[in-house]
Structures are given as C-alpha cells and as structure tokens.
Design a protein around this motif. Sequence first.
Motif, PDB file in Angstrom:
ATOM      1  N   ARG A   7     -21.687  -5.016 156.676  1.00  0.00           N
ATOM      2  CA  ARG A   7     -20.409  -4.934 155.838  1.00  0.00           C
ATOM      3  C   ARG A   7     -19.931  -6.179 155.229  1.00  0.00           C
ATOM      4  O   ARG A   7     -19.477  -6.046 154.163  1.00  0.00           O
ATOM      5  CB  ARG A   7     -19.197  -4.680 156.870  1.00  0.00           C
ATOM      6  N   ARG A  56     -18.930  -1.383 165.787  1.00  0.00           N
ATOM      7  CA  ARG A  56     -18.914  -2.632 164.816  1.00  0.00           C
ATOM      8  C   ARG A  56     -19.079  -3.730 165.797  1.00  0.00           C
ATOM      9  O   ARG A  56     -18.856  -4.150 166.917  1.00  0.00           O
ATOM     10  CB  ARG A  56     -17.407  -2.636 164.333  1.00  0.00           C
ATOM     11  N   ASP A 103     -11.013  -4.109 167.890  1.00  0.00           N
ATOM     12  CA  ASP A 103     -10.574  -3.152 166.718  1.00  0.00           C
ATOM     13  C   ASP A 103      -9.530  -4.141 166.157  1.00  0.00           C
ATOM     14  O   ASP A 103      -9.565  -4.003 165.074  1.00  0.00           O
ATOM     15  CB  ASP A 103      -9.935  -2.195 167.233  1.00  0.00           C
ATOM     16  N   LEU A 122      -9.594  -7.275 165.188  1.00  0.00           N
ATOM     17  CA  LEU A 122     -10.215  -8.371 164.303  1.00  0.00           C
ATOM     18  C   LEU A 122     -10.735  -7.329 163.084  1.00  0.00           C
ATOM     19  O   LEU A 122     -11.400  -6.628 163.071  1.00  0.00           O
ATOM     20  CB  LEU A 122     -11.362  -8.963 164.922  1.00  0.00           C
ATOM     21  N   ARG A 123     -10.470  -7.928 161.865  1.00  0.00           N
ATOM     22  CA  ARG A 123     -10.773  -7.673 160.474  1.00  0.00           C
ATOM     23  C   ARG A 123     -12.212  -8.219 160.349  1.00  0.00           C
ATOM     24  O   ARG A 123     -12.648  -9.013 160.902  1.00  0.00           O
ATOM     25  CB  ARG A 123      -9.745  -8.091 159.476  1.00  0.00           C
ATOM     26  N   ASP A 124     -12.772  -7.490 159.400  1.00  0.00           N
ATOM     27  CA  ASP A 124     -14.191  -7.823 159.246  1.00  0.00           C
ATOM     28  C   ASP A 124     -14.094  -9.419 158.497  1.00  0.00           C
ATOM     29  O   ASP A 124     -15.031  -9.945 158.861  1.00  0.00           O
ATOM     30  CB  ASP A 124     -14.866  -6.915 157.766  1.00  0.00           C
ATOM     31  N   GLU A 125     -13.158  -9.735 157.564  1.00  0.00           N
ATOM     32  CA  GLU A 125     -12.922 -11.121 157.086  1.00  0.00           C
ATOM     33  C   GLU A 125     -12.939 -12.089 158.312  1.00  0.00           C
ATOM     34  O   GLU A 125     -13.158 -13.273 158.029  1.00  0.00           O
ATOM     35  CB  GLU A 125     -11.845 -11.011 156.157  1.00  0.00           C
ATOM     36  N   GLU A 126     -12.710 -11.718 159.483  1.00  0.00           N
ATOM     37  CA  GLU A 126     -12.332 -12.678 160.600  1.00  0.00           C
ATOM     38  C   GLU A 126     -13.631 -12.635 161.155  1.00  0.00           C
ATOM     39  O   GLU A 126     -14.228 -13.555 161.660  1.00  0.00           O
ATOM     40  CB  GLU A 126     -11.265 -12.135 161.629  1.00  0.00           C
ATOM     41  N   THR A 147      -9.499 -16.863 157.949  1.00  0.00           N
ATOM     42  CA  THR A 147      -9.212 -16.347 156.650  1.00  0.00           C
ATOM     43  C   THR A 147      -8.851 -17.245 155.432  1.00  0.00           C
ATOM     44  O   THR A 147      -9.341 -17.288 154.336  1.00  0.00           O
ATOM     45  CB  THR A 147      -8.478 -15.086 156.740  1.00  0.00           C
ATOM     46  N   GLN A 174     -20.745  -8.717 150.058  1.00  0.00           N
ATOM     47  CA  GLN A 174     -20.348  -7.380 150.635  1.00  0.00           C
ATOM     48  C   GLN A 174     -21.554  -6.590 149.980  1.00  0.00           C
ATOM     49  O   GLN A 174     -21.684  -6.277 148.719  1.00  0.00           O
ATOM     50  CB  GLN A 174     -19.110  -7.023 149.714  1.00  0.00           C
TER      51      GLN A 174
END
Length: 319
Positions: A33, A74, A128, A130-134, A286, A316
């Motif tokens: 991702r 994920r 869940d 945590l965002r992808d960016e983290e 981030t 990405q």
Amino acid sequence: MLALTWDGTRSRVVADAPVPEACDPTSAVVRVRLAGICSTDLQIIAGYMGFRGVLGHEFVGEVTAGPEAWVGRRVVGEINFACGRCPTCLAGRRRHCPSRSVMGILAADGAFAEYVRLPIENLHHVPDGLRDEEAVFVEPLAAAVEASLQTAAFAGGRTIVLGAGKLGLLVGQVMAARGDDVTVACRDRAACVQVEARVGLCAAAVEDVRRGCDLVIEATGTAEGLSLAMDLVRPLGGIVLKSTIAERHALDLAPLVINEVTLIGSRCGPFGPALASLVEHGVRVTPLIDAVLPLRDGAEALRRAAVRGTKKILLQPGA
Ligand SMILES: [Zn+2]
Ligand SMILES: [Zn+2]
C-alpha cells in the motif's frame, strides 16, 4: 507488475516484473500500500551491498496470498529472512543469520513493487488505529528502538543525536520517551527550528552542543560523524553507529581506547516494540513525510530523496 529495480548501473521502473507467488505454506504475498525510501536504498545505488533486484524494505500492505489466517490482514514485515536452522538462528539471533537474505538489500526482492513476498514469521499485524502513513515507519522505528535496547546502561542520561535526518529524529524520540535528555545536533539554526517544530525535540547547532555527554547517536550518514561523536562523548560514555555508508573511514581510534568509550554498531530492530512505541508513546512520524509519489515515478523519487535535507519520500504502487 510495476517495480522499481536496481541493475547495478541504474534504477528504473519496469512494468513487467513477475508477480511473486506464495510458493510454500511458510510464505505470504503482500500487496504493497505504501513503501518508504530510506538512506540505505540510496547507499545501495551508490554501491553498498552490490545488490541487484527490486529495491525497498520499508512498507505496509495487505496479505493477498498465503495461509488463510493471514489473507486480508494489514501487515508490516521484518526485513531479514533467516534460515531458522543454523546455530545463530537457534540461539535467537535470527537477524544475524549468516545465510539470511534481506529484502531489497541482499538476495531478496524488496517492496518498491505492487507485490512482495516474505516469510509469514516476519509479518506483524498492524492495529486498526494506525494509519498506513504511520505504519510504513515501523521498520526504521524498529531500528531506532534497537539503539535504545542496546544502550540501557545510559538511559536517563544526556544524549546527543548527530544528524537531523529521518533516522536521527526517530532515534531521538525513542530516547526521549525512555527519559534521556536529548539534543539533536543540527548543521545550522534553521535546521534546529525545523526539528523542534516537526517532532518537538530540543535541537542545537553542532558548534553550540555541550561536550561531555553520556551517549552519542551517530546518524549523519557521513564518515565524519564518528569523529565528531568521539569529540562529544564523555570518558566511559557510549557511541551508537547508525549510518551504513558506502565510503570508507580513515580515523584515529586511539581516543576510544584511552577514554574507554563503548562503541556500538546498530542495525535493524524488533517490530513489536516499534509498533508499541507508535501506539503507546506517540512517537511522531508523519511530520517526517516530505512527499507521497506514485511508484511509476520511482526513479524520480529516488533522485528527490537524495537531495540533502529531504525527509521521507513514500511510494504508492496503487496511485
Ligand atoms: Zn531502511
Ligand atoms: Zn540461520
């Protein structure tokens, strides 16, 4: 599939890289991702490790093939693929398995691709919250955690981080979270302001840093960093070397002996505590992102990441 490859001469995005398959019950295929460009990638294209293949070792993705229990989850993944059978592995030092491969670094394709394969034992479920960016920062954050684990004897002391790059700011935050009095040494005042604004760490220009500290984290990515670290540390203090650089050093090491300085090499670290430090200690990652670029622009992204002062460039594949 799309992949950003290094052939020993140049980096380029290819559209026809074979999609990896989950070839046995111990491996999984992950749809990437987000992936992060790290200084090690830049060192590889400068000649470090003699690697050929798909670059990249920092990623977050979701499992698309492999054992049923993992499909759809994920994940982030530890980058050292160990044999699991040799004396080093059996002694619990799998990251140092002498016959390991390392994704995107040594004899294994990496994550600058639409899909990457890795052993399921290397996978870690991403919570869940945590965002992808983290989550994409878990690998470099694990390397920061390793420096902390290796220097427990200096916890709570005065620590100087040399280098206000991506890794330096992660290590600085991890050290501050354990109670060290951390100063990030920057090349100038403008860089100091940036460090304070981005991650809330104290910063000082190199010439203003008070000598005699307990611990120095060398994360400049330059050969001069160790020399400066030796100048800053107190007798019986510690120096952690975090930079992998392709060039060679010529340095008088006698001060290390005379001052009985502990010199510690530090590479990869454990993902579990790194995930915990994101979730529980609020390590800020981030603010370290400079740009998110499509994988198809990967070659340009590598050039941009190499510009001095650039923070994390993320790729990405799905964009
Ligand atoms: Zn890295
Ligand atoms: Zn082994």
